[in-house]
Design a protein around this motif. Structure first.
Motif, PDB file in Angstrom:
ATOM      1  N   ARG A  34       0.831  -1.205   0.000  1.00 56.41           N
ATOM      2  CA  ARG A  34       0.000   0.000   0.000  1.00 56.41           C
ATOM      3  C   ARG A  34       0.868   1.260   0.000  1.00 56.41           C
ATOM      4  O   ARG A  34       0.576   2.218  -0.729  1.00 56.41           O
ATOM      5  CB  ARG A  34      -0.899  -0.030   1.222  1.00 56.41           C
ATOM      6  CG  ARG A  34      -2.024   0.917   1.150  1.00 56.41           C
ATOM      7  CD  ARG A  34      -3.038   0.622   2.211  1.00 56.41           C
ATOM      8  NE  ARG A  34      -4.180   1.470   2.002  1.00 56.41           N
ATOM      9  CZ  ARG A  34      -5.200   1.526   2.793  1.00 56.41           C
ATOM     10  NH1 ARG A  34      -5.239   0.763   3.857  1.00 56.41           N
ATOM     11  NH2 ARG A  34      -6.193   2.334   2.551  1.00 56.41           N
ATOM     12  N   ARG A  37       2.188   1.721  -3.446  1.00 53.16           N
ATOM     13  CA  ARG A  37       1.168   2.259  -4.332  1.00 53.16           C
ATOM     14  C   ARG A  37       1.002   3.764  -4.119  1.00 53.16           C
ATOM     15  O   ARG A  37       0.868   4.520  -5.075  1.00 53.16           O
ATOM     16  CB  ARG A  37      -0.156   1.532  -4.083  1.00 53.16           C
ATOM     17  CG  ARG A  37      -1.059   1.572  -5.270  1.00 53.16           C
ATOM     18  CD  ARG A  37      -2.291   0.694  -5.155  1.00 53.16           C
ATOM     19  NE  ARG A  37      -2.199  -0.368  -4.186  1.00 53.16           N
ATOM     20  CZ  ARG A  37      -3.119  -0.588  -3.231  1.00 53.16           C
ATOM     21  NH1 ARG A  37      -4.175   0.169  -3.142  1.00 53.16           N
ATOM     22  NH2 ARG A  37      -2.955  -1.583  -2.385  1.00 53.16           N
ATOM     23  N   PHE A  38       1.020   4.219  -2.858  1.00 54.84           N
ATOM     24  CA  PHE A  38       0.921   5.651  -2.581  1.00 54.84           C
ATOM     25  C   PHE A  38       2.101   6.416  -3.175  1.00 54.84           C
ATOM     26  O   PHE A  38       1.941   7.497  -3.731  1.00 54.84           O
ATOM     27  CB  PHE A  38       0.834   5.921  -1.076  1.00 54.84           C
ATOM     28  CG  PHE A  38      -0.510   5.609  -0.480  1.00 54.84           C
ATOM     29  CD1 PHE A  38      -1.679   5.888  -1.160  1.00 54.84           C
ATOM     30  CD2 PHE A  38      -0.603   5.041   0.767  1.00 54.84           C
ATOM     31  CE1 PHE A  38      -2.920   5.603  -0.612  1.00 54.84           C
ATOM     32  CE2 PHE A  38      -1.827   4.754   1.330  1.00 54.84           C
ATOM     33  CZ  PHE A  38      -2.989   5.032   0.643  1.00 54.84           C
ATOM     34  N   GLN A  41       1.612   6.675  -6.927  1.00 51.39           N
ATOM     35  CA  GLN A  41       0.601   7.682  -7.258  1.00 51.39           C
ATOM     36  C   GLN A  41       1.170   9.081  -7.109  1.00 51.39           C
ATOM     37  O   GLN A  41       0.901   9.970  -7.925  1.00 51.39           O
ATOM     38  CB  GLN A  41      -0.625   7.507  -6.376  1.00 51.39           C
ATOM     39  CG  GLN A  41      -1.461   6.296  -6.721  1.00 51.39           C
ATOM     40  CD  GLN A  41      -2.586   6.068  -5.721  1.00 51.39           C
ATOM     41  OE1 GLN A  41      -2.631   6.681  -4.656  1.00 51.39           O
ATOM     42  NE2 GLN A  41      -3.480   5.155  -6.060  1.00 51.39           N
ATOM     43  N   GLU A  42       1.957   9.313  -6.062  1.00 46.08           N
ATOM     44  CA  GLU A  42       2.569  10.632  -5.861  1.00 46.08           C
ATOM     45  C   GLU A  42       3.549  10.942  -6.985  1.00 46.08           C
ATOM     46  O   GLU A  42       3.575  12.052  -7.515  1.00 46.08           O
ATOM     47  CB  GLU A  42       3.288  10.662  -4.510  1.00 46.08           C
ATOM     48  CG  GLU A  42       4.003  11.959  -4.222  1.00 46.08           C
ATOM     49  CD  GLU A  42       3.050  13.107  -3.951  1.00 46.08           C
ATOM     50  OE1 GLU A  42       3.509  14.261  -4.010  1.00 46.08           O
ATOM     51  OE2 GLU A  42       1.864  12.864  -3.690  1.00 46.08           O
ATOM     52  N   GLU A  44       3.467   9.730 -10.017  1.00 43.53           N
ATOM     53  CA  GLU A  44       2.682   9.954 -11.230  1.00 43.53           C
ATOM     54  C   GLU A  44       2.077  11.354 -11.225  1.00 43.53           C
ATOM     55  O   GLU A  44       2.074  12.044 -12.249  1.00 43.53           O
ATOM     56  CB  GLU A  44       1.576   8.902 -11.319  1.00 43.53           C
ATOM     57  CG  GLU A  44       0.712   9.028 -12.554  1.00 43.53           C
ATOM     58  CD  GLU A  44      -0.369   7.968 -12.610  1.00 43.53           C
ATOM     59  OE1 GLU A  44      -1.294   8.136 -13.410  1.00 43.53           O
ATOM     60  OE2 GLU A  44      -0.286   6.990 -11.848  1.00 43.53           O
ATOM     61  N   ARG A  45       1.576  11.795 -10.070  1.00 50.07           N
ATOM     62  CA  ARG A  45       0.996  13.132  -9.969  1.00 50.07           C
ATOM     63  C   ARG A  45       2.039  14.212 -10.237  1.00 50.07           C
ATOM     64  O   ARG A  45       1.795  15.162 -10.982  1.00 50.07           O
ATOM     65  CB  ARG A  45       0.385  13.336  -8.577  1.00 50.07           C
ATOM     66  CG  ARG A  45      -0.362  14.658  -8.429  1.00 50.07           C
ATOM     67  CD  ARG A  45      -0.821  14.865  -7.005  1.00 50.07           C
ATOM     68  NE  ARG A  45       0.275  14.966  -6.065  1.00 50.07           N
ATOM     69  CZ  ARG A  45       1.017  16.053  -5.869  1.00 50.07           C
ATOM     70  NH1 ARG A  45       0.790  17.133  -6.559  1.00 50.07           N
ATOM     71  NH2 ARG A  45       1.989  16.051  -4.988  1.00 50.07           N
TER      72      ARG A  45
END
Length: 121
Positions: A34, A37-38, A41-42, A44-45
């Motif tokens: 998890r 994954r965070f 995502q960060e 990618e952002r």
């Protein structure tokens, strides 16, 4: 009633400890995935934000286009090395005007094409 003795023997041997260790390992693995994954995502952002920014009009001398005049002459000061040591590393710097002559970079859209917005005639 004999099955109670089998549960008791299973408990004494440590069977429940194995179940608890398996549960802890599963929860730890889930937590690590998890967090991964965070982080993805960060990342990618941040990459999307970077991709959506317009290009900076920066000259080869790393100064912004606003520091250059219409002829391309840079009006910013830079630090130029004046003394070196035996390993050819600069020891002393002096501030001088940047001597670049030309803007090298993306052309701003306003200088490429700008239509008249209204016709006053």
């Amino acid at each position: 009633m004999e099955w109670i003795w089998w549960i008791f023997v299973f408990f004494i041997v440590g069977g429940f400890g194995w179940i608890a260790d398996t549960g802890r390992t599963a929860l730890r693995t889930r937590h690590e995935r998890r967090i991964e994954r965070f982080k993805l995502q960060e990342h990618e952002r941040l990459a999307l934000e970077e991709a959506n920014k317009p290009p900076e009009p920066v000259c080869g001398c790393t100064h912004h286009l606003a520091k250059h005049d219409k002829q391309g002459k840079c009006h910013e000061d830079t630090e130029v090395p004046m003394e070196w040591d035996e390993n050819k590393k600069p020891l002393r710097y002096e501030r001088r005007r940047c001597n670049c002559q030309q803007y090298i970079g993306p052309q701003p859209l306003s200088q490429i094409y700008a239509d008249e917005l209204t016709d006053l005639d």
